[in-house]
Design a protein around this motif. Structure first.
Motif, PDB file in Angstrom:
ATOM      1  N   TYR A  48       0.840  -1.200   0.000  1.00  0.00           N
ATOM      2  CA  TYR A  48       0.000   0.000   0.000  1.00  0.00           C
ATOM      3  C   TYR A  48       0.871   1.244   0.000  1.00  0.00           C
ATOM      4  O   TYR A  48       2.036   1.222   0.377  1.00  0.00           O
ATOM      5  N   LEU A  49       0.210   2.360  -0.479  1.00  0.00           N
ATOM      6  CA  LEU A  49       0.882   3.644  -0.603  1.00  0.00           C
ATOM      7  C   LEU A  49       0.259   4.629   0.378  1.00  0.00           C
ATOM      8  O   LEU A  49      -0.968   4.744   0.457  1.00  0.00           O
ATOM      9  N   MET A  50       1.126   5.304   1.151  1.00  0.00           N
ATOM     10  CA  MET A  50       0.669   6.301   2.127  1.00  0.00           C
ATOM     11  C   MET A  50       1.177   7.672   1.694  1.00  0.00           C
ATOM     12  O   MET A  50       2.279   7.799   1.145  1.00  0.00           O
ATOM     13  N   THR A  80      -3.431   6.168   4.004  1.00  0.00           N
ATOM     14  CA  THR A  80      -3.298   5.226   2.898  1.00  0.00           C
ATOM     15  C   THR A  80      -4.196   5.669   1.753  1.00  0.00           C
ATOM     16  O   THR A  80      -5.412   5.835   1.911  1.00  0.00           O
ATOM     17  N   VAL A  81      -3.582   5.860   0.566  1.00  0.00           N
ATOM     18  CA  VAL A  81      -4.328   6.350  -0.595  1.00  0.00           C
ATOM     19  C   VAL A  81      -4.574   5.239  -1.616  1.00  0.00           C
ATOM     20  O   VAL A  81      -5.445   5.390  -2.478  1.00  0.00           O
ATOM     21  N   ALA A  82      -3.809   4.139  -1.543  1.00  0.00           N
ATOM     22  CA  ALA A  82      -4.022   3.015  -2.463  1.00  0.00           C
ATOM     23  C   ALA A  82      -3.456   1.762  -1.792  1.00  0.00           C
ATOM     24  O   ALA A  82      -2.476   1.827  -1.044  1.00  0.00           O
ATOM     25  N   GLY A 102      -6.994   4.383   5.907  1.00  0.00           N
ATOM     26  CA  GLY A 102      -6.405   4.215   7.234  1.00  0.00           C
ATOM     27  C   GLY A 102      -5.129   5.018   7.382  1.00  0.00           C
ATOM     28  O   GLY A 102      -4.376   5.222   6.422  1.00  0.00           O
ATOM     29  N   ASN A 103      -4.912   5.509   8.569  1.00  0.00           N
ATOM     30  CA  ASN A 103      -3.701   6.305   8.842  1.00  0.00           C
ATOM     31  C   ASN A 103      -2.793   5.493   9.760  1.00  0.00           C
ATOM     32  O   ASN A 103      -3.175   5.113  10.866  1.00  0.00           O
ATOM     33  N   PHE A 104      -1.566   5.236   9.263  1.00  0.00           N
ATOM     34  CA  PHE A 104      -0.596   4.411  10.014  1.00  0.00           C
ATOM     35  C   PHE A 104       0.680   5.189  10.295  1.00  0.00           C
ATOM     36  O   PHE A 104       1.779   4.629  10.338  1.00  0.00           O
ATOM     37  N   ALA A 105       0.509   6.498  10.503  1.00  0.00           N
ATOM     38  CA  ALA A 105       1.684   7.331  10.772  1.00  0.00           C
ATOM     39  C   ALA A 105       2.360   6.956  12.085  1.00  0.00           C
ATOM     40  O   ALA A 105       3.531   7.302  12.306  1.00  0.00           O
ATOM     41  N   PHE A 106       1.673   6.242  12.967  1.00  0.00           N
ATOM     42  CA  PHE A 106       2.254   5.870  14.261  1.00  0.00           C
ATOM     43  C   PHE A 106       3.248   4.707  14.141  1.00  0.00           C
ATOM     44  O   PHE A 106       3.964   4.409  15.087  1.00  0.00           O
ATOM     45  N   ARG A 107       3.269   4.051  12.970  1.00  0.00           N
ATOM     46  CA  ARG A 107       4.171   2.932  12.797  1.00  0.00           C
ATOM     47  C   ARG A 107       5.593   3.440  12.510  1.00  0.00           C
ATOM     48  O   ARG A 107       5.783   4.374  11.720  1.00  0.00           O
ATOM     49  N   PRO A 108       6.601   2.827  13.089  1.00  0.00           N
ATOM     50  CA  PRO A 108       7.983   3.256  12.851  1.00  0.00           C
ATOM     51  C   PRO A 108       8.420   3.106  11.403  1.00  0.00           C
ATOM     52  O   PRO A 108       9.271   3.876  10.944  1.00  0.00           O
ATOM     53  N   TYR A 109       7.846   2.126  10.670  1.00  0.00           N
ATOM     54  CA  TYR A 109       8.268   1.998   9.281  1.00  0.00           C
ATOM     55  C   TYR A 109       7.894   3.241   8.481  1.00  0.00           C
ATOM     56  O   TYR A 109       8.561   3.571   7.502  1.00  0.00           O
TER      57      TYR A 109
END
Length: 589
Positions: A106-108, A114-116, A129-136
């Motif tokens: 997926y692309l953030m 996440t846009v795709a 979904g927003n996964f900005a909290f992930r270290p990756y």
């Protein structure tokens, strides 16, 4: 010294102590060895597990960066609200997800939304979904490669995440995330007699061949660790609980862990790039059981041996007096044997000398004739010399004197050989000139040969090498054989003795043939025995060949008797070729 009696209770205590000590030693040494073998097996499993994990991660590590460089990915990162681009990227990610074997791609955008996604058409789609909290994400948005293992907050599935920055011009406009599944590797670990665990930097188990140990901490978590887990939502809504570890220590040089009531030997290997710690746990129960079995065997063996020793000790107590008497008798017998042995050795030496003297006695008549002839001739030459000198015929008188001197030299030579033959030999071996020894032996035996009216024919090569021997003792052997040959041919129609020598390999072979009756095959095995003789009564002691046999064996050679080609007997001597005397000299007796 006779054995003493021990009290029964003391003997019992000693046996118990010895059994306990043997059991303890067997237990510790065997357990140490078995734990070491277990550790080596654990290391092999550990290497395989780490290799499998590292290989899986290396396989996908470069893919996120390659996908992030695709034009359509960059276009959507630059214009994330474009519905046409979103549809194109969704379809593209869905296709390559199946081709590359990824769990999700997926692309953030730059905010972490996440846009795709490859799973855009599923109920658990990541889109939106927003996964900005992930270290990756935080690592990749700064320009690095993001790596993180976690439980998916949306899918609820475990996975390893790679995050790669998406560059649009000089700026980072988004993050391309590539998630892989490690469940297949975890499945290969199950079913063995060992457990494989993979723990995160905080010691939380997230991969395990034992499913009931998942999401448990091997050590109590501190506040900082709990805060990191909560902040990154590594395990989503799962609650991390402490593992049931009741013992963690080093025993006999090995790391031992008691988990869920079972003792394991633990082997560890870090994976620094992934910030993981891989553990292999192998139960110690088989090793302890093996050590216990061997300890029981050792204690039982000590007990049985002690019982046997007690029985033997009692028998020894009963037989001590008898053994003491036997020891005294044996000592007396050994003393007598020593005395008899000394006497036999002296007798043997005397017999050797007697054999030579007997040979000299047999030649005495011939010696008398041999000396009388030169003496009578010398008397005649002396009388004639006086007459010639009275007549002034000095030259002829001088010739008579020269003849007398020659006769004297001959008698001196015979006397010298006889004195050498009669005296006791030295005890050293050396490199002996065989031609000289044969010539001296011929001079001594010539009298007996002449008395037998025999002819001695010798065949000696000019380059005959020296042999390893004692000159006097070798002379004694040859004189014995030549005089025996003279005895064998005496009174025969043909009285011929042949002596030849030649080199065969590293040996020198001497053959003495006679034209006598030969040695019957039935007695050849006994011909070299002491006191055995084929001659008539009063014609020898039967020691000559026995003495010769022992002398030749002492030289490291061999002697045998066979039939001569023309009839009669053939005695063959084989002697080692000689080298420098200093190199071969050694004690012979």
């Amino acid at each position: 010294m006779s054995p003493t009696r021990f009290p029964f209770w003391l003997a019992s205590v000693l046996v118990l102590l010895a059994s306990a000590l043997a059991g303890w030693l067997a237990w510790t040494t065997t357990l140490d060895r078995l734990l070491d073998e277990t550790a080596r097996r654990g290391d092999n499993v550990l290497q395989l597990a780490v290799s499998a994990l590292a290989g899986q991660l290396d396989r996908y590590e470069r893919l996120p960066s390659l996908i992030a460089e695709q034009t359509v990915i960059r276009q959507l990162a630059a214009d994330p609200e474009n519905p046409v681009l979103r549809a194109q990227v969704n379809g593209y990610l869905e296709r390559i997800q199946g081709q590359l074997g990824a769990s999700d791609i997926y692309l953030m955008d730059a905010r972490g939304e996440t846009v795709a996604a490859s799973n855009h058409a599923t109920p658990t789609s990541f889109v939106g979904g927003n996964f900005a909290f992930r270290p990756y994400f935080s690592d990749a948005i700064k320009g690095g490669l993001g790596r993180f293992y976690a439980l998916g907050t949306t899918s609820g599935k475990r996975g390893y995440y790679f995050g790669a920055p998406v560059h649009v011009g000089e700026t980072i406009a988004g993050v391309l995330v590539f998630k892989i599944d490690l469940d297949a590797i975890e499945e290969t670990w199950r079913g063995g007699d060992y457990a494989v665990l993979v723990a995160d930097p905080d010691g939380v188990i997230f991969l395990s061949s034992r499913p009931d140990w998942l999401f448990q901490a091997l050590a109590p978590l501190g506040e900082d660790a709990l805060a990191r887990i909560t902040e990154t939502r590594r395990y989503a809504e799962r609650v991390v609980i402490p593992a049931d570890v009741t013992e963690d220590r080093v025993y006999l040089g090995q790391h031992v862990l008691r988990l869920a009531g079972v003792e394991f030997l633990q082997r560890d290997l870090p994976m620094p790039e992934a910030e993981w710690q891989v553990h292999v746990l192998i139960e110690t129960a088989p090793a302890r059981q093996g050590a216990l079995n061997l300890a029981a065997v050792a204690m039982l063996s000590v007990g049985l041996l002690s019982l046997l020793a007690g029985i033997l000790w009692q028998r020894r107590l009963r037989m001590s007096e008898r053994l003491s008497i036997q020891a005294q008798a044996r000592a007396e017998l050994e003393r007598r044997v020593a005395e008899r042995t000394a006497e036999l050795r002296q007798a043997q030496a005397d017999l050797v000398q007697a054999g030579k003297l007997a040979a000299l006695g047999q030649m005495s008549a011939a010696l008398s004739h041999e000396f009388n002839q030169p003496l009578a001739a010398a008397r005649n030459f002396a009388d004639n010399a006086g007459v010639l000198m009275d007549r002034g015929r000095m030259e002829e008188a001088r010739g008579n004197i020269d003849r007398i001197l020659g006769l004297i030299d001959r008698m001196s030579s015979i006397s010298s050989h006889l004195r050498s033959f009669a005296r006791k030999p030295g005890q050293k071996l050396s490199a002996v000139d065989l031609s000289e020894v044969i010539d001296a032996s011929r001079a001594i035996a010539e009298l007996r040969i002449a008395a037998a009216q025999a002819v001695l024919v010798m065949h000696l090569p000019e380059d005959l090498p020296p042999v390893v021997a004692g000159p006097v003792r070798l002379q004694q052997v040859l004189v014995n054989l030549l005089t025996n040959a003279a005895d064998a041919v005496e009174g025969r129609a043909t009285r011929r003795i042949d002596l030849c020598a030649e080199v065969e390999g590293d040996m020198v072979v001497i053959r003495i043939d006679d034209s006598g009756e030969g040695v019957p095959e039935a007695v050849r095995d006994r011909i070299f025995d002491p006191f055995f003789s084929t001659k008539g009564v009063g014609r020898g002691l039967g020691l000559g060949l026995s003495i010769s046999y022992n002398i030749v064996k002492d030289f490291g050679g061999d002697i045998e008797v066979t039939d001569a080609p023309g009839g009669g007997a053939r005695f063959t001597l084989r002697l080692r070729q000689g080298v420098e005397a200093a190199a071969v000299s050694r004690a012979a007796e």
